[in-house]
Design a protein around this motif. Sequence first.
Motif: not given
Length: 190
Positions: A75-78, A83-84, A89-90
């Motif tokens: 969530k922090q990264l988002d 979201p892209k 990353t995922l």
Amino acid sequence: IAERPKMASLLDEILFETYGQGPSPSKDFYQLVITQKEVIWRWWKISIRGVFRGTPPGEIKQSHIDFVEDSTFQKQLDVVFGPKILEYTLSLCRGHFDYLVRLPDQLLLKILSYLPLQDIGHLSQTSSRFRKLCNSDEFWKKTMQSYFGVITEDMELLVKAMGWKKLFMFYYSQELSCPTEDKPNPAASP
């Protein structure tokens, strides 16, 4: 998490890196680094408030497996990168690598030489790297030589004023407007 393919040995240690400022009103600066083994998240507090002056930078390191399971970190990264970047990353953490963009330029130029011109135009719109390759003088000079068979002195003089791509397009449009013989696909020759 997928098992690393043997081609993973072709990858650089750093798979992806980006940085930027947090969303408004934050002035904090963030960096995301994805290596072959971990996700590294760094931040620097930027504030005029005295409370935050002298705050040391922060850093979190997690294995790929831990990152995939950590929804708070995701969530922090988002929030910071969107979201892209989170999905990318995922994907990397799950072992899904895009090997095409990691190939050397010379090999990519060879691959491009087999594509029809229309596909070159489309490919050039996919990334800054492909835009650079698809518009490079090296690519268009080889395409010119492949299609017309020889590069004349007149062509060499014109290229200084026009560049290889414009020169090819000029000759190619002339060829289309008054065909004299069947020519091969300009990008189909090795």
